[in-house]
Design a protein around this motif. Structure first.
Motif, PDB file in Angstrom:
ATOM      1  N   LEU A 258      27.490  52.952  57.684  1.00  0.00           N
ATOM      2  CA  LEU A 258      26.779  52.125  56.717  1.00  0.00           C
ATOM      3  C   LEU A 258      27.722  51.629  55.620  1.00  0.00           C
ATOM      4  O   LEU A 258      27.644  50.474  55.187  1.00  0.00           O
ATOM      5  N   PHE A 259      28.615  52.511  55.180  1.00  0.00           N
ATOM      6  CA  PHE A 259      29.604  52.124  54.180  1.00  0.00           C
ATOM      7  C   PHE A 259      30.460  50.977  54.691  1.00  0.00           C
ATOM      8  O   PHE A 259      30.695  49.988  54.000  1.00  0.00           O
ATOM      9  N   ASN A 260      30.918  51.099  55.949  1.00  0.00           N
ATOM     10  CA  ASN A 260      31.826  50.079  56.455  1.00  0.00           C
ATOM     11  C   ASN A 260      31.112  48.798  56.856  1.00  0.00           C
ATOM     12  O   ASN A 260      31.734  47.739  56.909  1.00  0.00           O
ATOM     13  N   LEU A 261      29.818  48.860  57.146  1.00  0.00           N
ATOM     14  CA  LEU A 261      29.056  47.631  57.350  1.00  0.00           C
ATOM     15  C   LEU A 261      29.097  46.793  56.074  1.00  0.00           C
ATOM     16  O   LEU A 261      29.400  45.594  56.101  1.00  0.00           O
ATOM     17  N   ALA A 262      28.811  47.445  54.951  1.00  0.00           N
ATOM     18  CA  ALA A 262      28.840  46.739  53.672  1.00  0.00           C
ATOM     19  C   ALA A 262      30.256  46.306  53.320  1.00  0.00           C
ATOM     20  O   ALA A 262      30.492  45.160  52.908  1.00  0.00           O
ATOM     21  N   ARG A 263      31.211  47.199  53.479  1.00  0.00           N
ATOM     22  CA  ARG A 263      32.588  46.883  53.113  1.00  0.00           C
ATOM     23  C   ARG A 263      33.151  45.767  53.998  1.00  0.00           C
ATOM     24  O   ARG A 263      33.874  44.886  53.518  1.00  0.00           O
ATOM     25  N   GLY A 264      32.831  45.816  55.291  1.00  0.00           N
ATOM     26  CA  GLY A 264      33.368  44.815  56.211  1.00  0.00           C
ATOM     27  C   GLY A 264      32.937  43.406  55.864  1.00  0.00           C
ATOM     28  O   GLY A 264      33.697  42.446  56.057  1.00  0.00           O
ATOM     29  N   ILE A 265      31.731  43.245  55.349  1.00  0.00           N
ATOM     30  CA  ILE A 265      31.266  41.919  54.939  1.00  0.00           C
ATOM     31  C   ILE A 265      31.800  41.586  53.547  1.00  0.00           C
ATOM     32  O   ILE A 265      32.266  40.474  53.290  1.00  0.00           O
ATOM     33  N   ALA A 266      31.775  42.581  52.654  1.00  0.00           N
ATOM     34  CA  ALA A 266      32.192  42.335  51.274  1.00  0.00           C
ATOM     35  C   ALA A 266      33.676  42.052  51.143  1.00  0.00           C
ATOM     36  O   ALA A 266      34.116  41.450  50.151  1.00  0.00           O
TER      37      ALA A 266
ATOM     38  N   THR B 181      18.236  52.184  51.116  1.00  0.00           N
ATOM     39  CA  THR B 181      18.568  52.298  49.704  1.00  0.00           C
ATOM     40  C   THR B 181      20.052  52.598  49.519  1.00  0.00           C
ATOM     41  O   THR B 181      20.741  51.972  48.706  1.00  0.00           O
ATOM     42  N   GLY B 182      20.566  53.552  50.302  1.00  0.00           N
ATOM     43  CA  GLY B 182      21.969  53.911  50.193  1.00  0.00           C
ATOM     44  C   GLY B 182      22.895  52.764  50.540  1.00  0.00           C
ATOM     45  O   GLY B 182      23.893  52.523  49.843  1.00  0.00           O
ATOM     46  N   ALA B 183      22.595  52.040  51.607  1.00  0.00           N
ATOM     47  CA  ALA B 183      23.445  50.927  52.020  1.00  0.00           C
ATOM     48  C   ALA B 183      23.424  49.808  50.983  1.00  0.00           C
ATOM     49  O   ALA B 183      24.458  49.205  50.686  1.00  0.00           O
ATOM     50  N   ARG B 184      22.260  49.553  50.426  1.00  0.00           N
ATOM     51  CA  ARG B 184      22.167  48.479  49.433  1.00  0.00           C
ATOM     52  C   ARG B 184      22.837  48.858  48.118  1.00  0.00           C
ATOM     53  O   ARG B 184      23.348  47.990  47.404  1.00  0.00           O
ATOM     54  N   LEU B 185      22.851  50.143  47.795  1.00  0.00           N
ATOM     55  CA  LEU B 185      23.563  50.579  46.600  1.00  0.00           C
ATOM     56  C   LEU B 185      25.037  50.225  46.685  1.00  0.00           C
ATOM     57  O   LEU B 185      25.605  49.657  45.744  1.00  0.00           O
ATOM     58  N   ILE B 186      25.679  50.557  47.792  1.00  0.00           N
ATOM     59  CA  ILE B 186      27.110  50.284  47.911  1.00  0.00           C
ATOM     60  C   ILE B 186      27.358  48.785  48.058  1.00  0.00           C
ATOM     61  O   ILE B 186      28.355  48.252  47.546  1.00  0.00           O
ATOM     62  N   TRP B 187      26.448  48.073  48.729  1.00  0.00           N
ATOM     63  CA  TRP B 187      26.603  46.612  48.859  1.00  0.00           C
ATOM     64  C   TRP B 187      26.569  45.947  47.494  1.00  0.00           C
ATOM     65  O   TRP B 187      27.383  45.079  47.188  1.00  0.00           O
ATOM     66  N   ARG B 188      25.623  46.361  46.650  1.00  0.00           N
ATOM     67  CA  ARG B 188      25.519  45.758  45.332  1.00  0.00           C
ATOM     68  C   ARG B 188      26.753  46.067  44.485  1.00  0.00           C
ATOM     69  O   ARG B 188      27.174  45.248  43.671  1.00  0.00           O
ATOM     70  N   THR B 189      27.349  47.225  44.679  1.00  0.00           N
ATOM     71  CA  THR B 189      28.582  47.546  43.959  1.00  0.00           C
ATOM     72  C   THR B 189      29.712  46.624  44.405  1.00  0.00           C
ATOM     73  O   THR B 189      30.466  46.094  43.576  1.00  0.00           O
ATOM     74  N   PHE B 190      29.833  46.410  45.698  1.00  0.00           N
ATOM     75  CA  PHE B 190      30.840  45.473  46.201  1.00  0.00           C
ATOM     76  C   PHE B 190      30.570  44.060  45.684  1.00  0.00           C
ATOM     77  O   PHE B 190      31.502  43.312  45.389  1.00  0.00           O
ATOM     78  N   ARG B 191      29.310  43.721  45.604  1.00  0.00           N
ATOM     79  CA  ARG B 191      28.934  42.398  45.123  1.00  0.00           C
ATOM     80  C   ARG B 191      29.319  42.221  43.645  1.00  0.00           C
ATOM     81  O   ARG B 191      29.820  41.191  43.241  1.00  0.00           O
ATOM     82  N   ARG B 192      29.047  43.262  42.862  1.00  0.00           N
ATOM     83  CA  ARG B 192      29.312  43.204  41.425  1.00  0.00           C
ATOM     84  C   ARG B 192      30.814  43.153  41.135  1.00  0.00           C
ATOM     85  O   ARG B 192      31.268  42.489  40.215  1.00  0.00           O
ATOM     86  N   HIS B 193      31.569  43.885  41.935  1.00  0.00           N
ATOM     87  CA  HIS B 193      33.022  43.965  41.740  1.00  0.00           C
ATOM     88  C   HIS B 193      33.702  43.606  43.067  1.00  0.00           C
ATOM     89  O   HIS B 193      33.995  44.500  43.880  1.00  0.00           O
TER      90      HIS B 193
END
Length: 324
Positions: free
Chosen positions: A243-251, A185-197
């Motif tokens: 987890l933050f940087n997994l999402a950020r690294g792709i986004a 849930t936490g990882a997807r929250l930050i991923w969706r934020t990167f996705r939105r913006h």
């Protein structure tokens, strides 16, 4: 007059979109998929998507491909992920559009919230490269110097924008009892934020983290999940950063891809198609058989699916190591 192959395929997709079978935000077949399914040339497949794009039925989204126009959940990650992400964020990913005009405060004056909202809208539509104090002032219809009553400079404005973007996350009021579910849930929250913006990921720093109140709110929630499972503070924080940087690294690929689309007029699939000959030219026959198989398969890059794949692989190893 007999309809051409591109017209027939476009008509089929048009009907699927209008009937709701392909809802807003859903991926439509890529050029490679159209080639495989219908046995047509790449030029024909490209013409199909170009026709639908000109009609306003589809648009391209960096890292996803061609999707049905309008708001909606994007991507083709694991089954159920899109729906879950919509629930935990409280909204689907919007299509970014530049502000046609800005709304002032109720008394007609400019306030910080209005300034930040206008800047976020510009960055969503044009990226951070399109953001300047002059550009924001023009969107608001005010003098550039008037902005400095509310922010010290552009860096301060970007900091306020980051806080606003992270503040859109609907952090659950409770934490899942299951460790894996909580981390997902936490990882997807930050991923969706990167996705939105898309500008948020490159604007944030891992090594020199900005002081962002809503970032701390998110981190506190995620750290609470780990604390409740007896994870020590240092390991918990390392888990949060990973987890933050997994999402950020792709986004972080979203913003450059959007700029490249604007410069070339091609999405990543069209660019790959146009440059496939160059890639094949450097492949010595038989020297790279595995890569050639990938090339022949018509691999379609989907950053949502890539994030989900990476997340599940990380959690497969991480959760057993963290659980007592």
């Amino acid at each position: 007059m007999t309809a051409s192959a591109s017209e027939r395929i476009a008509a089929t997709l048009r009907e699927r979109i209008r009937s709701g079978e392909l809802p807003p935000g859903a991926r439509v077949p890529s050029t490679r998929e159209i080639v495989r399914r219908h046995g047509v040339a790449m030029a024909t497949a490209t013409k199909v998507l170009t026709t639908l794009r000109r009609e306003g039925l589809v648009d391209t989204r960096p890292g996803v491909g061609t999707v049905v126009a309008g708001t909606g959940v994007v991507g083709t990650a694991a089954v159920g992920t899109a729906a879950v992400d919509t629930v935990i964020t409280g909204a689907a990913t919007p299509t970014a559009r530049p502000p046609s005009h800005a709304t002032r405060a109720s008394d007609g004056t400019l306030d910080r919230a209005t300034l930040v909202a206008a800047a976020v809208a510009i960055a969503d539509a044009e990226g951070l490269s399109g953001l300047s104090m002059r550009r924001v002032a023009a969107a608001l219809g005010v003098a550039t110097m008037s902005l400095y009553r509310h922010v010290a400079d552009k860096d301060d404005l970007v900091l306020q924008m980051l806080d606003s973007a992270l503040g859109e996350m609907t952090v659950p009021t409770t934490r899942p009892r299951d460790l894996r579910a909580g981390l997902e849930t936490g990882a997807r929250l930050i991923w969706r934020t990167f996705r939105r913006h898309p500008w948020v990921a490159p604007a944030m720093s891992l090594t020199r983290p900005q002081p962002i109140a809503n970032g701390l709110r998110y981190a506190e929630w995620l750290l609470g999940i780990l604390d409740e499972h007896g994870v020590d503070a240092a390991t918990a924080f390392s888990t949060h950063l990973m987890l933050f940087n997994l999402a950020r690294g792709i986004a972080i690929n979203l913003e450059p891809e959007r700029e490249a689309q604007a410069e070339t007029g091609m999405d990543n699939e069209e660019w790959m198609d146009a440059n496939e000959g160059v890639l094949r030219a450097i492949l010595s026959p038989g020297a790279h058989p595995r890569f050639e198989r990938i090339l022949e398969s018509g691999y379609d890059l989907d950053l949502d699916a890539l994030f989900e794949f990476g997340l599940q692989c990380v959690l497969d190893g991480l959760v057993p190591a963290l659980e007592p």
